[in-house]
Design an enzyme around this catalytic site. Structure first.
Site, PDB file in Angstrom:
ATOM      1  N   VAL A  30      -7.249   1.684  -0.727  1.00 26.01           N
ATOM      2  CA  VAL A  30      -8.154   2.623   0.100  1.00 26.01           C
ATOM      3  C   VAL A  30      -9.316   3.118  -0.813  1.00 26.01           C
ATOM      4  O   VAL A  30     -10.069   2.988  -0.624  1.00 26.01           O
ATOM      5  CB  VAL A  30      -6.858   3.456  -1.046  1.00 26.01           C
ATOM      6  CG1 VAL A  30      -7.605   4.928  -0.413  1.00 26.01           C
ATOM      7  CG2 VAL A  30      -5.838   3.663   0.042  1.00 26.01           C
ATOM      8  N   GLU A 145      -5.531  15.042  -1.627  1.00 22.73           N
ATOM      9  CA  GLU A 145      -5.333  15.907  -0.219  1.00 22.73           C
ATOM     10  C   GLU A 145      -4.917  14.231   0.220  1.00 22.73           C
ATOM     11  O   GLU A 145      -3.942  13.861   1.322  1.00 22.73           O
ATOM     12  CB  GLU A 145      -6.301  16.153   0.463  1.00 22.73           C
ATOM     13  CG  GLU A 145      -6.527  16.056   2.671  1.00 22.73           C
ATOM     14  CD  GLU A 145      -5.052  17.473   2.568  1.00 22.73           C
ATOM     15  OE1 GLU A 145      -5.794  18.264   2.298  1.00 22.73           O
ATOM     16  OE2 GLU A 145      -4.257  17.082   2.794  1.00 22.73           O
ATOM     17  N   GLU A 206       4.288  -3.289   3.837  1.00 26.96           N
ATOM     18  CA  GLU A 206       4.316  -4.686   2.217  1.00 26.96           C
ATOM     19  C   GLU A 206       4.699  -5.446   2.502  1.00 26.96           C
ATOM     20  O   GLU A 206       6.017  -5.993   2.861  1.00 26.96           O
ATOM     21  CB  GLU A 206       4.474  -3.431   1.078  1.00 26.96           C
ATOM     22  CG  GLU A 206       3.875  -2.035   1.500  1.00 26.96           C
ATOM     23  CD  GLU A 206       2.497  -2.147   0.436  1.00 26.96           C
ATOM     24  OE1 GLU A 206       2.664  -2.794  -0.343  1.00 26.96           O
ATOM     25  OE2 GLU A 206       1.887  -1.224   1.095  1.00 26.96           O
ATOM     26  N   ASP A 217       9.027   6.053   0.063  1.00 24.75           N
ATOM     27  CA  ASP A 217       8.054   6.207   0.330  1.00 24.75           C
ATOM     28  C   ASP A 217       7.917   7.806   0.836  1.00 24.75           C
ATOM     29  O   ASP A 217       7.197   8.779   0.616  1.00 24.75           O
ATOM     30  CB  ASP A 217       6.962   5.250   1.069  1.00 24.75           C
ATOM     31  CG  ASP A 217       5.551   5.728   1.054  1.00 24.75           C
ATOM     32  OD1 ASP A 217       4.828   6.187   0.738  1.00 24.75           O
ATOM     33  OD2 ASP A 217       4.977   6.291   2.688  1.00 24.75           O
ATOM     34  N   LYS A 221       6.710  12.123  -0.344  1.00 22.71           N
ATOM     35  CA  LYS A 221       5.118  12.809   0.438  1.00 22.71           C
ATOM     36  C   LYS A 221       6.728  14.507   0.449  1.00 22.71           C
ATOM     37  O   LYS A 221       5.529  14.914   0.559  1.00 22.71           O
ATOM     38  CB  LYS A 221       5.604  12.079   1.015  1.00 22.71           C
ATOM     39  CG  LYS A 221       4.314  11.073   1.123  1.00 22.71           C
ATOM     40  CD  LYS A 221       3.904  10.302   2.809  1.00 22.71           C
ATOM     41  CE  LYS A 221       3.105   8.895   2.691  1.00 22.71           C
ATOM     42  NZ  LYS A 221       2.927   7.717   3.249  1.00 22.71           N
ATOM     43  N   GLY A 318      -3.962   3.577   5.369  1.00 23.39           N
ATOM     44  CA  GLY A 318      -5.362   2.667   6.958  1.00 23.39           C
ATOM     45  C   GLY A 318      -6.396   3.178   4.696  1.00 23.39           C
ATOM     46  O   GLY A 318      -6.564   4.079   4.709  1.00 23.39           O
TER      47      GLY A 318
HETATM   48  P1  NAP Z   1      -3.860  -1.753  -3.073  1.00 20.50           P
HETATM   49  O1  NAP Z   1      -4.646  -1.933  -2.733  1.00 20.50           O
HETATM   50  O2  NAP Z   1      -2.917  -2.390  -4.152  1.00 20.50           O
HETATM   51  O3  NAP Z   1      -5.232  -1.660  -4.863  1.00 20.50           O
HETATM   52  C1  NAP Z   1      -5.227  -1.216  -5.852  1.00 20.50           C
HETATM   53  C2  NAP Z   1      -6.305  -1.566  -6.590  1.00 20.50           C
HETATM   54  O4  NAP Z   1      -6.432  -0.479  -7.399  1.00 20.50           O
HETATM   55  C3  NAP Z   1      -6.439  -3.315  -6.852  1.00 20.50           C
HETATM   56  O5  NAP Z   1      -8.052  -3.214  -6.591  1.00 20.50           O
HETATM   57  C4  NAP Z   1      -6.109  -2.882  -7.660  1.00 20.50           C
HETATM   58  O6  NAP Z   1      -6.794  -3.882  -8.447  1.00 20.50           O
HETATM   59  C5  NAP Z   1      -6.459  -1.751  -9.119  1.00 20.50           C
HETATM   60  N1  NAP Z   1      -5.417  -1.926  -9.848  1.00 20.50           N
HETATM   61  C6  NAP Z   1      -4.624  -1.600 -10.157  1.00 20.50           C
HETATM   62  N2  NAP Z   1      -4.284  -1.023 -11.820  1.00 20.50           N
HETATM   63  C7  NAP Z   1      -5.890  -1.492 -12.508  1.00 20.50           C
HETATM   64  C8  NAP Z   1      -5.980  -1.362 -13.243  1.00 20.50           C
HETATM   65  N3  NAP Z   1      -4.588  -0.953 -14.858  1.00 20.50           N
HETATM   66  N4  NAP Z   1      -6.951  -1.374 -13.981  1.00 20.50           N
HETATM   67  C9  NAP Z   1      -7.592  -1.470 -12.807  1.00 20.50           C
HETATM   68  N5  NAP Z   1      -8.162  -1.992 -11.707  1.00 20.50           N
HETATM   69  C10 NAP Z   1      -6.112  -1.326 -11.510  1.00 20.50           C
HETATM   70  O7  NAP Z   1      -3.381  -0.370  -3.437  1.00 20.50           O
HETATM   71  P2  NAP Z   1      -4.007   1.324  -2.850  1.00 20.50           P
HETATM   72  O8  NAP Z   1      -2.665   0.648  -1.041  1.00 20.50           O
HETATM   73  O9  NAP Z   1      -5.366   0.809  -2.256  1.00 20.50           O
HETATM   74  O10 NAP Z   1      -3.510   1.940  -2.537  1.00 20.50           O
HETATM   75  C11 NAP Z   1      -3.923   2.981  -3.982  1.00 20.50           C
HETATM   76  C12 NAP Z   1      -3.648   4.669  -4.265  1.00 20.50           C
HETATM   77  O11 NAP Z   1      -3.522   4.820  -2.875  1.00 20.50           O
HETATM   78  C13 NAP Z   1      -1.899   4.656  -4.205  1.00 20.50           C
HETATM   79  O12 NAP Z   1      -1.344   5.475  -5.041  1.00 20.50           O
HETATM   80  C14 NAP Z   1      -1.358   4.786  -2.869  1.00 20.50           C
HETATM   81  O13 NAP Z   1       0.628   5.072  -3.204  1.00 20.50           O
HETATM   82  C15 NAP Z   1      -2.123   5.487  -2.103  1.00 20.50           C
HETATM   83  N6  NAP Z   1      -2.326   5.984  -0.499  1.00 20.50           N
HETATM   84  C16 NAP Z   1      -2.325   4.339  -0.294  1.00 20.50           C
HETATM   85  C17 NAP Z   1      -2.520   4.527   1.625  1.00 20.50           C
HETATM   86  C18 NAP Z   1      -2.481   3.322   1.634  1.00 20.50           C
HETATM   87  O14 NAP Z   1      -2.955   3.450   2.924  1.00 20.50           O
HETATM   88  N7  NAP Z   1      -2.597   1.950   1.187  1.00 20.50           N
HETATM   89  C19 NAP Z   1      -2.716   5.604   2.371  1.00 20.50           C
HETATM   90  C20 NAP Z   1      -1.940   6.883   1.033  1.00 20.50           C
HETATM   91  C21 NAP Z   1      -2.181   6.741  -0.326  1.00 20.50           C
HETATM   92  P3  NAP Z   1      -6.058  -5.486  -8.412  1.00 20.50           P
HETATM   93  O15 NAP Z   1      -6.325  -6.336  -6.950  1.00 20.50           O
HETATM   94  O16 NAP Z   1      -6.465  -6.701  -9.616  1.00 20.50           O
HETATM   95  O17 NAP Z   1      -4.334  -6.218  -8.832  1.00 20.50           O
HETATM   96  N1  HSE Z   2       3.321   2.586   3.657  1.00 21.95           N
HETATM   97  C1  HSE Z   2       3.003   3.981   4.159  1.00 21.95           C
HETATM   98  C2  HSE Z   2       2.755   3.887   5.232  1.00 21.95           C
HETATM   99  C3  HSE Z   2       1.689   4.544   3.754  1.00 21.95           C
HETATM  100  O1  HSE Z   2       3.363   3.071   5.880  1.00 21.95           O
HETATM  101  O2  HSE Z   2       3.514   4.763   6.351  1.00 21.95           O
HETATM  102  C4  HSE Z   2       1.157   4.449   2.454  1.00 21.95           C
HETATM  103  O3  HSE Z   2       1.005   5.783   1.800  1.00 21.95           O
END
Ligand code: NAP
Ligand code: HSE
Length: 442
Positions: A30, A145, A206, A217, A221, A318
Site C-alpha cells: 500500500v 477509508e 498471502e 480479515d 471490516k 491491491g
Molecule cells: P506490507 O506489504 O506488509 O507493508 C508493510 C510495510 O510496513 C513494509 O514496508 C514494512 O517494512 C513496513 N513496516 C512494518 N513494520 C514497520 C516498523 N515497525 N517500522 C517501519 N516500517 C515497518 O503491508 P500492506 O499490504 O502494504 O498493508 C499495509 C496496511 O494496509 C495494513 O494495515 C493492511 O491491513 C492495510 N490494507 C492493505 C491492503 C492491501 O491490499 N494490501 C488493503 C487494505 C488495507 P519491511 O518490508 O521492512 O518489513
Molecule cells: N487480504 C484482503 C483481501 C485484502 O483478500 O481482500 C486486504 O484487506
C-alpha cells in the site's frame, strides 16, 4: 508540541508556502501505491487543492530494500522520532499494519498535532475508540477509508452521504481472496485446496492465508462498518466468524441447482433485539446483485430507511486501489486544513446498542447429510427438526451410494439455538452417518 494557536499558525504558514509535508509510515504494497499515486497526482494537486503535497519522510525498517522504490532515498528513515518531532509535517499516513508500533505512532502523531490517515483495519476494529478519542482531543483528522473494502468508498458514504438514514442492514463481500477462491470453485468446479493454491500463485492470498480463509480479515471490516452504520461501537471480538475452508465443490454445485451462489458474506443488522454481526459463507439467490460479484472484487450492500437499497462495488485491495482511498483521505485533510476545520467528522458512535447473541439470530439453513438408505430414516430426521421448532422448506434426496443416501434439507427461518439443538441430536443418531455441510441461507 506548541499550543493549539501556535499549531494553527504553523499550519497556516506551511499552507502559505503552498506546500504541505506528509510522512509515510511503511513502504510495502500500500505504501508503494501511495507513493505512486502522489507521483501521478503531482501536477493535479495545486489546481485541485490550492497547495502542493510532498512526501518528505518515509519510515521503513530496511533502508536498503526501500531505496530502490523511491527517487530520492534521502527521505527514508528508520527512526520514528525524526517524523514525530518534525513540526513541518502535518499529515502522517500509516501503512505499516499490525497493532504495535502502529498504535503508539498514531497516538503520538495525533498528540503532536498531526493529522493521521491509515488503512489499518486490525487496529481500528479493536482499538478504534481510543484512536478516535485521541483525534478528537487534538482536534485533528483521523481518516481510514482504505481500512474497509480498499478502493471502494464506503466509510465516507456511510458517515456523510447516507447520514440522513437509519441503516438497518449492511451486507458485503469484503474479502477479495475468498471471493476469488469461491468464484473459481463455482465457475471451474475447483475444490477449495486447488483454488487456494491458485490464489496464492497469483498473489491474491498471502503466504499465511489464515486471516482471509478463516474470515478474520472480513470480520475486522464488518466491525468497522457496523460501528459506523449503526452509530454504536462494535469490535472485532463481537463478530461471529466462520471461514470457507469447509465449503466443497459439491456444496457449490447443489447451491447452483437451487438457483444460488455461495459467498463469504459479512453481515451487520440492526434489529430490535440488538446488533447482529457475523461473517460466514451463505447461499445467496443468484439474482441478488451480490451473487454476481466475482473474482477478487468486493461489494457492500446497504439498506437505509430513506435511500432504500444501495450497493458499492469495486476493488477491495491491491496497491493502487487501496492507495486511491488513502490519497482521497489525504486530500480531504488538506481541504479541512485550508478552512481550519480539522476534526470536523470524528467518532460517530453516540449510541450504546446491545449486541445480539448468535444463538438468538434467525436464519435459514442448507444442510447436507449422509444417512442409511432404509425405511423410516427420513421420518426420524424430520421429527427431530419438528421437535426442535425447525420448520423444513425443502427436503431432497440427492443420490445413493451403496447403503447410504445423501439428503439435503433447506429450513425455513429458524432461531439458531433451535437449529443447533436439532443438529446435536442428529449427530448422535446411528442412522445418520455424516453431517457433511451446514451453511446459512441469505
Ligand atoms: P506490507 O506489504 O506488509 O507493508 C508493510 C510495510 O510496513 C513494509 O514496508 C514494512 O517494512 C513496513 N513496516 C512494518 N513494520 C514497520 C516498523 N515497525 N517500522 C517501519 N516500517 C515497518 O503491508 P500492506 O499490504 O502494504 O498493508 C499495509 C496496511 O494496509 C495494513 O494495515 C493492511 O491491513 C492495510 N490494507 C492493505 C491492503 C492491501 O491490499 N494490501 C488493503 C487494505 C488495507 P519491511 O518490508 O521492512 O518489513
Ligand atoms: N487480504 C484482503 C483481501 C485484502 O483478500 O481482500 C486486504 O484487506
Amino acid at each position: 508540541m506548541g499550543s493549539p494557536f501556535s499549531q494553527f499558525r504553523e499550519m497556516r504558514r506551511n499552507m502559505k508556502n503552498n506546500k504541505i509535508q506528509v510522512a509515510l509510515l511503511g513502504l510495502g504494497t500500500v505504501g508503494t501505491g501511495v507513493y505512486k499515486v502522489f507521483e501521478n497526482q503531482k501536477t493535479e494537486m495545486l489546481p485541485k487543492l490550492g497547495v502542493e503535497l510532498e512526501i518528505s519522510k518515509i519510515l521503513v525498517r530496511n533502508l536498503e530494500k526501500a531505496a530502490a522504490k523511491v527517487s530520492d532515498p534521502s527521505i527514508l528513515t528508520n527512526n520514528w522520532k525524526e517524523i514525530a518531532e518534525d513540526e513541518t509535517i502535518d499529515i502522517v499516513i500509516e501503512v505499516m499494519g499490525g497493532m504495535e508500533p502502529a498504535r503508539t505512532y498514531i497516538l503520538e502523531a495525533l498528540k503532536s498535532g498531526k493529522n493521521v490517515v491509515t488503512a489499518n483495519k486490525d487496529l481500528i476494529a479493536s482499538d478504534g475508540r481510543v484512536l478516535m478519542d485521541a483525534a478528537k482531543e487534538s482536534g485533528k483528522d483521523f481518516l481510514f477509508e482504505a481500512a474497509v473494502a480498499g478502493g471502494i468508498p464506503i466509510i465516507r458514504p456511510l458517515k456523510q452521504c447516507l447520514a440522513g438514514n437509519c441503516i438497518s442492514e449492511v451486507v458485503g463481500i469484503v474479502n477479495g481472496t475468498t471471493n476469488f477462491i469461491l468464484t473459481k470453485m463455482t465457475e471451474e468446479n475447483m475444490e477449495f485446496g486447488d483454488a487456494l493454491a491458485l490464489a496464492t500463485e497469483l498473489g491474491y492470498a498471502e503466504a499465511d492465508p489464515t486471516a482471509d480463509i478463516e474470515g478474520l480479515d472480513a470480520a475486522r471490516k464488518v466491525a468497522i462498518i457496523a460501528s459506523i452504520a449503526f452509530n454504536s461501537r462494535v469490535t472485532f471480538d463481537d463478530v461471529y466468524t466462520e471461514g470457507i475452508t469447509k465449503i466443497t465443490a459439491r456444496d457449490i454445485r447443489y447451491a447452483k441447482e437451487m438457483g444460488c451462489h455461495i459467498k463469504l458474506l459479512g453481515m451487520a443488522r440492526n434489529t430490535e433485539g440488538g446488533i447482529e454481526v457475523s461473517v460466514h459463507p451463505m447461499l445467496i439467490n443468484s439474482r441478488h446483485p451480490l451473487a454476481s460479484v466475482n473474482d477478487s472484487f468486493n461489494a457492500v450492500f446497504v439498506h437505509g430507511d430513506a435511500v432504500g437499497d444501495t450497493m458499492f462495488y469495486g476493488r477491495g485491495a491491491g496497491e493502487l486501489p487501496t492507495a486511491s482511498a488513502i490519497v482521497g483521505d489525504v486530500f480531504d485533510v488538506v481541504r479541512n486544513m485550508k478552512y481550519g476545520c480539522t476534526g470536523r467528522i470524528s467518532c460517530t458512535c453516540y449510541k450504546e446498542l446491545p449486541m445480539k447473541k448468535m444463538d438468538d439470530v434467525v436464519s435459514r439453513y442448507f444442510m447436507r447429510m449422509q444417512v442409511e438408505d432404509r425405511p423410516g430414516v427420513l421420518a426420524s430426521v424430520t421429527s427431530v427438526f419438528g421437535n426442535n421448532v425447525v420448520s423444513i422448506e425443502q427436503f431432497i434426496q440427492k443420490r445413493k451410494e451403496g447403503e447410504l443416501a445423501e439428503i439435503v434439507v433447506i429450513t425455513e427461518e429458524v432461531v439458531e439455538r433451535n437449529f443447533n439443538d436439532a443438529v446435536k441430536i442428529l449427530q448422535t443418531m446411528d442412522m445418520i452417518k455424516e453431517i457433511s455441510a451446514v451453511i446459512r441461507v441469505y
